[in-house]
Enzyme design. Structure first.
Site, PDB file in Angstrom:
ATOM      1  N   ASP A  30       0.855  -1.192   0.000  1.00  0.00           N
ATOM      2  CA  ASP A  30       0.000   0.000   0.000  1.00  0.00           C
ATOM      3  C   ASP A  30       0.884   1.233   0.000  1.00  0.00           C
ATOM      4  O   ASP A  30       1.997   1.217   0.521  1.00  0.00           O
ATOM      5  CB  ASP A  30      -0.931   0.013   1.220  1.00  0.00           C
ATOM      6  CG  ASP A  30      -2.176   0.852   0.967  1.00  0.00           C
ATOM      7  OD1 ASP A  30      -3.251   0.278   0.734  1.00  0.00           O
ATOM      8  OD2 ASP A  30      -2.045   2.103   0.979  1.00  0.00           O
ATOM      9  N   LYS A  35      -0.626   3.250   7.145  1.00  0.00           N
ATOM     10  CA  LYS A  35      -1.452   2.035   7.097  1.00  0.00           C
ATOM     11  C   LYS A  35      -0.562   0.787   7.243  1.00  0.00           C
ATOM     12  O   LYS A  35      -0.875  -0.135   7.999  1.00  0.00           O
ATOM     13  CB  LYS A  35      -2.196   2.000   5.761  1.00  0.00           C
ATOM     14  CG  LYS A  35      -3.309   0.996   5.718  1.00  0.00           C
ATOM     15  CD  LYS A  35      -3.873   0.847   4.339  1.00  0.00           C
ATOM     16  CE  LYS A  35      -5.187   1.563   4.150  1.00  0.00           C
ATOM     17  NZ  LYS A  35      -5.769   1.321   2.823  1.00  0.00           N
ATOM     18  N   GLU A 159     -19.187  -7.335   3.216  1.00  0.00           N
ATOM     19  CA  GLU A 159     -18.613  -6.778   4.426  1.00  0.00           C
ATOM     20  C   GLU A 159     -19.258  -7.470   5.619  1.00  0.00           C
ATOM     21  O   GLU A 159     -20.464  -7.705   5.626  1.00  0.00           O
ATOM     22  CB  GLU A 159     -18.845  -5.268   4.500  1.00  0.00           C
ATOM     23  CG  GLU A 159     -18.007  -4.528   3.495  1.00  0.00           C
ATOM     24  CD  GLU A 159     -18.095  -3.014   3.646  1.00  0.00           C
ATOM     25  OE1 GLU A 159     -18.382  -2.528   4.749  1.00  0.00           O
ATOM     26  OE2 GLU A 159     -17.872  -2.340   2.632  1.00  0.00           O
ATOM     27  N   LYS A 211     -19.528  -9.835 -12.361  1.00  0.00           N
ATOM     28  CA  LYS A 211     -19.479  -9.094 -11.098  1.00  0.00           C
ATOM     29  C   LYS A 211     -20.601  -8.047 -11.033  1.00  0.00           C
ATOM     30  O   LYS A 211     -21.354  -7.966 -10.065  1.00  0.00           O
ATOM     31  CB  LYS A 211     -18.110  -8.417 -10.971  1.00  0.00           C
ATOM     32  CG  LYS A 211     -18.007  -7.375  -9.910  1.00  0.00           C
ATOM     33  CD  LYS A 211     -18.063  -7.976  -8.525  1.00  0.00           C
ATOM     34  CE  LYS A 211     -18.267  -6.926  -7.473  1.00  0.00           C
ATOM     35  NZ  LYS A 211     -18.153  -7.431  -6.129  1.00  0.00           N
ATOM     36  N   ALA A 259     -37.071  -6.881   3.460  1.00  0.00           N
ATOM     37  CA  ALA A 259     -37.451  -5.483   3.229  1.00  0.00           C
ATOM     38  C   ALA A 259     -36.758  -4.591   4.249  1.00  0.00           C
ATOM     39  O   ALA A 259     -36.498  -4.992   5.377  1.00  0.00           O
ATOM     40  CB  ALA A 259     -38.960  -5.337   3.354  1.00  0.00           C
ATOM     41  N   CYS A 267     -20.909  -0.708  -2.530  1.00  0.00           N
ATOM     42  CA  CYS A 267     -20.941  -1.551  -3.735  1.00  0.00           C
ATOM     43  C   CYS A 267     -22.213  -1.411  -4.567  1.00  0.00           C
ATOM     44  O   CYS A 267     -22.143  -0.992  -5.723  1.00  0.00           O
ATOM     45  CB  CYS A 267     -20.740  -3.001  -3.340  1.00  0.00           C
ATOM     46  SG  CYS A 267     -19.229  -3.253  -2.417  1.00  0.00           S
ATOM     47  N   LYS A 270     -22.925   2.083  -6.198  1.00  0.00           N
ATOM     48  CA  LYS A 270     -21.884   2.414  -7.182  1.00  0.00           C
ATOM     49  C   LYS A 270     -21.942   1.461  -8.385  1.00  0.00           C
ATOM     50  O   LYS A 270     -21.862   1.891  -9.535  1.00  0.00           O
ATOM     51  CB  LYS A 270     -20.531   2.318  -6.476  1.00  0.00           C
ATOM     52  CG  LYS A 270     -19.317   2.173  -7.351  1.00  0.00           C
ATOM     53  CD  LYS A 270     -18.034   2.174  -6.537  1.00  0.00           C
ATOM     54  CE  LYS A 270     -17.613   0.822  -6.029  1.00  0.00           C
ATOM     55  NZ  LYS A 270     -16.970  -0.081  -6.965  1.00  0.00           N
ATOM     56  N   LYS A 328     -25.251  -1.544   7.066  1.00  0.00           N
ATOM     57  CA  LYS A 328     -25.791  -2.830   7.531  1.00  0.00           C
ATOM     58  C   LYS A 328     -25.031  -3.165   8.809  1.00  0.00           C
ATOM     59  O   LYS A 328     -24.104  -2.442   9.179  1.00  0.00           O
ATOM     60  CB  LYS A 328     -25.632  -3.933   6.480  1.00  0.00           C
ATOM     61  CG  LYS A 328     -24.183  -4.248   6.155  1.00  0.00           C
ATOM     62  CD  LYS A 328     -24.101  -5.437   5.220  1.00  0.00           C
ATOM     63  CE  LYS A 328     -22.650  -5.861   5.020  1.00  0.00           C
ATOM     64  NZ  LYS A 328     -22.502  -7.029   4.175  1.00  0.00           N
TER      65      LYS A 328
HETATM   66  C1  UGA Z   1     -22.296  -6.709  -1.725  1.00  0.00           C
HETATM   67  C2  UGA Z   1     -22.518  -8.121  -2.275  1.00  0.00           C
HETATM   68  O1  UGA Z   1     -23.447  -8.820  -1.458  1.00  0.00           O
HETATM   69  C3  UGA Z   1     -21.200  -8.903  -2.335  1.00  0.00           C
HETATM   70  O2  UGA Z   1     -21.408 -10.163  -2.934  1.00  0.00           O
HETATM   71  C4  UGA Z   1     -20.210  -8.106  -3.176  1.00  0.00           C
HETATM   72  O3  UGA Z   1     -18.940  -8.755  -3.252  1.00  0.00           O
HETATM   73  C5  UGA Z   1     -20.020  -6.735  -2.555  1.00  0.00           C
HETATM   74  O4  UGA Z   1     -21.299  -6.050  -2.519  1.00  0.00           O
HETATM   75  C6  UGA Z   1     -19.050  -5.973  -3.427  1.00  0.00           C
HETATM   76  O5  UGA Z   1     -19.362  -5.695  -4.588  1.00  0.00           O
HETATM   77  O6  UGA Z   1     -17.896  -5.778  -3.001  1.00  0.00           O
HETATM   78  P1  UGA Z   1     -22.000  -5.639   0.719  1.00  0.00           P
HETATM   79  O7  UGA Z   1     -22.024  -4.313   0.029  1.00  0.00           O
HETATM   80  O8  UGA Z   1     -20.976  -5.926   1.740  1.00  0.00           O
HETATM   81  O9  UGA Z   1     -21.864  -6.824  -0.371  1.00  0.00           O
HETATM   82  O10 UGA Z   1     -23.404  -5.789   1.431  1.00  0.00           O
HETATM   83  P2  UGA Z   1     -24.721  -6.676   1.305  1.00  0.00           P
HETATM   84  O11 UGA Z   1     -24.766  -7.634   2.405  1.00  0.00           O
HETATM   85  O12 UGA Z   1     -24.878  -7.210  -0.052  1.00  0.00           O
HETATM   86  O13 UGA Z   1     -25.839  -5.551   1.573  1.00  0.00           O
HETATM   87  C7  UGA Z   1     -25.973  -4.441   0.693  1.00  0.00           C
HETATM   88  C8  UGA Z   1     -27.148  -3.583   1.118  1.00  0.00           C
HETATM   89  O14 UGA Z   1     -28.374  -4.256   0.866  1.00  0.00           O
HETATM   90  C9  UGA Z   1     -27.179  -3.238   2.608  1.00  0.00           C
HETATM   91  O15 UGA Z   1     -27.575  -1.906   2.779  1.00  0.00           O
HETATM   92  C10 UGA Z   1     -28.200  -4.202   3.183  1.00  0.00           C
HETATM   93  O16 UGA Z   1     -28.807  -3.717   4.363  1.00  0.00           O
HETATM   94  C11 UGA Z   1     -29.194  -4.268   2.032  1.00  0.00           C
HETATM   95  N1  UGA Z   1     -30.008  -5.514   2.039  1.00  0.00           N
HETATM   96  C12 UGA Z   1     -29.431  -6.713   1.834  1.00  0.00           C
HETATM   97  C13 UGA Z   1     -31.381  -5.425   2.219  1.00  0.00           C
HETATM   98  O17 UGA Z   1     -31.944  -4.325   2.403  1.00  0.00           O
HETATM   99  N2  UGA Z   1     -32.133  -6.568   2.182  1.00  0.00           N
HETATM  100  C14 UGA Z   1     -31.566  -7.783   1.978  1.00  0.00           C
HETATM  101  O18 UGA Z   1     -32.334  -8.792   1.942  1.00  0.00           O
HETATM  102  C15 UGA Z   1     -30.184  -7.864   1.794  1.00  0.00           C
END
Ligand code: UGA
Length: 450
Positions: A30, A35, A159, A211, A259, A267, A270, A328
């Site tokens: 890095d 860091k 995450e 992806k 919900a 992620c 974006k 989350k």
């Molecule tokens: C997401 C994807 O799930 C990963 O597979 C992916 O690798 C990652 O993005 C990335 O592109 O790096 P992440 O952003 O860590 O992972 O979070 P998620 O668990 O997917 O949740 C995303 C958002 O959706 C959160 O705000 C969560 O609260 C919301 N969510 C998720 C809901 O509102 N309802 C659900 O049933 C699931």
């Protein structure tokens, strides 16, 4: 195998630590010296369950190192992962943001200058279609002697569950175009392939698109269930039972049908925009993904209106307690979280806001808002006219709400994650509001009134 990982951020660090744990000899690079110093002292730059222990175990075993010296790390490596950030580019109003590839480009140049023998360069960062080709061109033009292949290998890490997602993935996707790279990648992932993990080899373009398509599809499920939640509220149905009712159909699946206040994080918002940008560029519009983005933006304002309407149309001068700032649970990440919309809007409407989050408060302080930071759930809700739950932290669920009630000025709880037991809350005397359903006692009341 000797592996270098460029970028010790979320993706790079988890990838490096997990590859080291699989038995490889890994150096994470890095540019930020502080860091690296911290990592060498065992201090993690992010909160991710299990990461500190994983890093500590593998550094002690001599399989994982951290450095700012890219040349040294790359010259010794057979495989070099690029795990740098691809933030959204600034856009004019109304445009969909493309991914900014400046960090990927400069990493490619530096790698090209440092390469010695044949090296496989692997894009782990989320990048638009054509980036593997772009990286190959940069390496070729920077160092015409370089012997290399470029591979796309997207990450699917969530995450909060990233280590488990890496070690027990649903699948590994690699996009490549030659046999030499094929052999190296199979060696990199041998421990997982031997355990029977689905290993999908495809072209770089397909891999890059997989992806974005995966994230857009998951975002679509969330957008869909949130609209169903609105419909459930309107017709007096229950969205949780609806999720089960459709999700038990194998073709639909139960996951990502919870919900809530809309998706956030670094992620989905974006990547859905970047996918729309790519599709527009190639003149193959993705209208479904576009409407998901719009629906998710509208969701934030819908949630605000719900809060204001529960507070009898006015939050001016009211004490509002906000539980949860991260996008989350089990992360300290507040990027694109619903709290970033709701808290400033409540302030604008004249509310006094007190917040609490087990991990996200330090990051949220960067927003420089005129709010109070509480030290616990109890501290946050004391004297509140209403409590709003924005994140599904276990700590909020496990709180003793019955005894907390007396600390509040008014027993109003607006649970945008359906985290608490609706019946228990109503029975305990709370004016409890959640998403896409009425509590049983409220439904009974309505039935009696009908
Ligand atoms: C997401 C994807 O799930 C990963 O597979 C992916 O690798 C990652 O993005 C990335 O592109 O790096 P992440 O952003 O860590 O992972 O979070 P998620 O668990 O997917 O949740 C995303 C958002 O959706 C959160 O705000 C969560 O609260 C919301 N969510 C998720 C809901 O509102 N309802 C659900 O049933 C699931």
């Amino acid at each position: 195998m000797k592996i270098a990982v460029i970028g010790a951020g979320y993706v790079g660090l988890v990838t490096g630590a997990c590859l080291a744990d699989s038995g490889h000899d890994v150096i994470c690079v890095d540019k930020i010296p502080e860091k690296i110093e911290k990592l060498n002292a065992g201090i993690m730059p992010i909160y991710e369950e299990g990461l500190e222990e994983l890093v500590s175990r593998n550094t002690k075993a001599g399989r994982l190192q951290f450095t700012t010296d890219l040349d040294q790390a790359v010259s010794a490596a057979q495989a070099v992962f690029i795990g740098v950030g691809t933030p959204p580019l600034e856009t004019k109003d109304g445009d969909y943001a493309a991914a900014d590839l400046k960090y990927v480009r400069s990493a490619a140049e530096e790698i090209a200058n440092a390469m010695q023998d044949y090296t496989v360069v692997i894009n782990k960062s989320t990048v638009p279609v054509g980036t593997a080709q772009m990286v190959a061109e940069i390496i070729q033009s920077t160092n015409s002697q370089a012997q290399f292949s470029v591979v796309s290998n997207p990450e699917f890490l969530r995450e909060g569950q990233a280590i488990n997602d890496f070690m027990k993935p649903d699948r590994i996707v690699v996009g490549l175009s030659d046999d030499k790279a094929k052999a190296v990648m199979q060696q990199v992932y041998k421990p997982l392939i031997d355990r029977g993990v689905t290993y999908l080899e495809t072209t770089p373009e397909t891999s890059e698109l997989i992806k974005y398509a995966a994230n857009a599809f998951l975002a679509t499920k969330i957008g869909f269930i949130n609209e169903m939640a609105n419909l459930c509220e309107a017709v007096g149905a229950n969205v949780e039972e609806l999720s089960k009712g459709i999700g038990t159909d194998n073709r639909i699946g139960q996951a990502f049908l919870k919900a809530g206040p809309g998706f956030g994080g670094s992620c989905f918002p974006k990547d859905t925009e970047a996918l729309i940008h790519i599709a527009n560029e190639y003149d193959a519009p993705v209208s479904i993904v576009k409407s998901v983005v719009v629906s998710n933006m509208n969701r934030r304002m819908e949630m605000l209106h719900k809060i204001i309407s529960v507070c009898k149309g006015n939050v001016n001068g009211k004490n509002i307690a906000v539980l949860g700032l991260t996008f989350k649970a089990n992360t300290d990440d507040v990027r694109e979280s619903i709290s970033q919309t709701i808290v400033p809007e409540l302030l604008k409407a004249g509310a006094q806001v007190r917040v609490y989050d087990p991990q996200g408060m330090e990051e949220f302080k960067h927003m420089n808002l005129d709010i109070e930071y509480a030290s616990s759930v109890e501290d946050c809700i004391t004297k509140a006219d209403a409590v709003i739950i924005l994140t599904e932290w276990k700590e909020f669920q496990q709180a003793n709400w019955k005894s907390l009630k007396d600390k509040m000025t008014l027993p109003v709880v607006i649970d945008l994650r359906n985290l608490l037991d609706a019946n228990q809350m109503t029975e305990s005397g709370f004016d409890y509001h959640c998403i896409g359903k009425l509590s049983d006692s409220a439904s009974d009341l309505l039935r009696k009134m009908a």
